[in-house]
Design an enzyme around this catalytic site. Structure first.
Site, PDB file in Angstrom:
ATOM      1  N   LYS A 173      -7.949 -12.521  -6.719  1.00 49.20           N
ATOM      2  CA  LYS A 173      -6.683 -13.107  -6.272  1.00 49.20           C
ATOM      3  C   LYS A 173      -6.740 -13.332  -4.763  1.00 49.20           C
ATOM      4  O   LYS A 173      -6.794 -12.378  -3.992  1.00 49.20           O
ATOM      5  CB  LYS A 173      -5.526 -12.182  -6.643  1.00 49.20           C
ATOM      6  CG  LYS A 173      -5.400 -11.983  -8.153  1.00 49.20           C
ATOM      7  CD  LYS A 173      -4.262 -11.056  -8.531  1.00 49.20           C
ATOM      8  CE  LYS A 173      -4.482  -9.644  -8.077  1.00 49.20           C
ATOM      9  NZ  LYS A 173      -3.512  -8.682  -8.668  1.00 49.20           N
ATOM     10  N   THR A 204       8.179 -10.776  -3.155  1.00 53.45           N
ATOM     11  CA  THR A 204       7.020 -10.884  -4.062  1.00 53.45           C
ATOM     12  C   THR A 204       6.634  -9.542  -4.669  1.00 53.45           C
ATOM     13  O   THR A 204       5.523  -9.383  -5.159  1.00 53.45           O
ATOM     14  CB  THR A 204       5.804 -11.447  -3.298  1.00 53.45           C
ATOM     15  OG1 THR A 204       5.539 -10.596  -2.164  1.00 53.45           O
ATOM     16  CG2 THR A 204       6.067 -12.862  -2.814  1.00 53.45           C
ATOM     17  N   GLY A 206       5.811  -6.800  -7.132  1.00 55.66           N
ATOM     18  CA  GLY A 206       5.459  -6.829  -8.547  1.00 55.66           C
ATOM     19  C   GLY A 206       4.564  -7.974  -8.974  1.00 55.66           C
ATOM     20  O   GLY A 206       4.275  -8.130 -10.159  1.00 55.66           O
ATOM     21  N   THR A 207       4.092  -8.761  -8.015  1.00 56.38           N
ATOM     22  CA  THR A 207       3.291  -9.946  -8.360  1.00 56.38           C
ATOM     23  C   THR A 207       2.046  -9.584  -9.167  1.00 56.38           C
ATOM     24  O   THR A 207       1.743 -10.210 -10.182  1.00 56.38           O
ATOM     25  CB  THR A 207       2.858 -10.684  -7.074  1.00 56.38           C
ATOM     26  OG1 THR A 207       4.002 -10.918  -6.272  1.00 56.38           O
ATOM     27  CG2 THR A 207       2.204 -12.005  -7.406  1.00 56.38           C
ATOM     28  N   GLY A 208       1.304  -8.570  -8.712  1.00 61.74           N
ATOM     29  CA  GLY A 208       0.052  -8.215  -9.385  1.00 61.74           C
ATOM     30  C   GLY A 208       0.273  -7.685 -10.788  1.00 61.74           C
ATOM     31  O   GLY A 208      -0.435  -8.059 -11.728  1.00 61.74           O
ATOM     32  N   CYS A 209       1.275  -6.805 -10.937  1.00 59.72           N
ATOM     33  CA  CYS A 209       1.600  -6.273 -12.265  1.00 59.72           C
ATOM     34  C   CYS A 209       1.993  -7.404 -13.201  1.00 59.72           C
ATOM     35  O   CYS A 209       1.588  -7.452 -14.369  1.00 59.72           O
ATOM     36  CB  CYS A 209       2.775  -5.295 -12.171  1.00 59.72           C
ATOM     37  SG  CYS A 209       2.587  -3.982 -10.961  1.00 59.72           S
TER      38      CYS A 209
END
Length: 266
Positions: A173, A204, A206-209
């Site tokens: 990412k 933003t 929580g984007t990765g989860c």
């Protein structure tokens, strides 16, 4: 029957990341979300104020009770704080013949460490080898491999370094790089570059989860890895664009954006 996805991750009391984000994402994408909680955090828009791991036997019991009775079509991992827990979850996933999306969570959006240093080696040697897709951000790539990415041209080097630990696919990412949001998905032979406009929105959390859960949801519905990742990226891009203020710090992405009338959906 509706596909089921199991998230093995920590709880975010603020509701923006962790299992709360995972379950919201799964609901939005039409799969049944289930959870094995690995840790409880005291967390809000300003950061992580505390974290308490659950015993490994509690995580194992949650996993087994879901898989043995209900069954799962995909598994997603998030915060796994200790080496012992990483190894136990790797063993469980290795015995479950479904796609596994590993989000190698190391540091929170606020810079709080969520992974013991001793767990990094277990992540490399036990968990990454059973991953269908690993989804590290650039900080996690540096933690895991020592490769520090400062430009888009270095993404293939980072991907190769992570792939050397054994996941079938890796999604690097590149959201922390300047310019448009570019990610690289590769299995070592084919490359898929995913680009999206960068939204000027600081909310933003929580984007990765959310991205890892969206990939797992699409895999559970039978999509190929490249299809699942492309659909997940589109969903997350919309969720970031709709992110909203909450509390005094970084607010969450909006998991429900695709459910609203007039949205393009996901």
């Amino acid at each position: 029957m509706k596909p089921g996805v199991l998230t093995v991750a920590g709880s975010d009391s603020g509701g923006g990341a962790g299992i709360q984000a995972d379950l919201k994402t799964m609901l939005a994408l039409g799969v049944h979300g289930m959870s094995a909680v690995t840790a409880v955090t005291a967390q809000n828009s300003l950061g992580v104020q505390g974290a308490w791991e659950l015993p490994v036997e509690a995580v194992r019991a949650q996993y087994r009770s879901v898989v043995d009775d209900i069954g799962v079509q995909a598994v997603k991992t998030g915060m796994l704080a200790s080496a012992e827990l990483v190894e136990a979850v790797a063993e469980l996933i290795g015995g479950t013949d479904v796609p596994a999306v590993v989000d190698p969570v190391g540091v929170s959006k606020h810079g709080d460490s969520l992974l013991a240093a001793s767990a990094l080696d277990s992540m490399r040697t036990k968990l990454l080898p059973v991953a269908t897709v690993a989804t590290p951000n650039l900080d996690e790539v540096a933690q895991l491999t020592g490769v520090r990415v400062e430009s888009e041209a270095q993404l293939p080097e980072a991907a190769a370094a992570v792939l050397s630990y054994g996941p079938r696919w890796v999604l690097i990412k590149g959201g922390h790089l300047p310019g448009e949001a570019v990610d690289l998905l590769t299995d070592g032979s084919e490359e898929h570059w995913l680009r999206a406009p960068r939204h000027n929105n600081r909310h933003t959390h929580g984007t990765g989860c959310t991205l890892a859960s969206a990939i797992a949801s699409q895999l559970a519905k039978g999509q190929s890895v490249p299809q699942a990742v492309a659909a997940a990226k589109e969903y997350v891009t919309g969720a970031i664009a709709a992110g909203f203020a909450l509390g005094g710090g970084i607010g969450p992405v909006d998991h429900a954006w695709a459910l609203r009338p007039g949205s393009r959906g996901a």
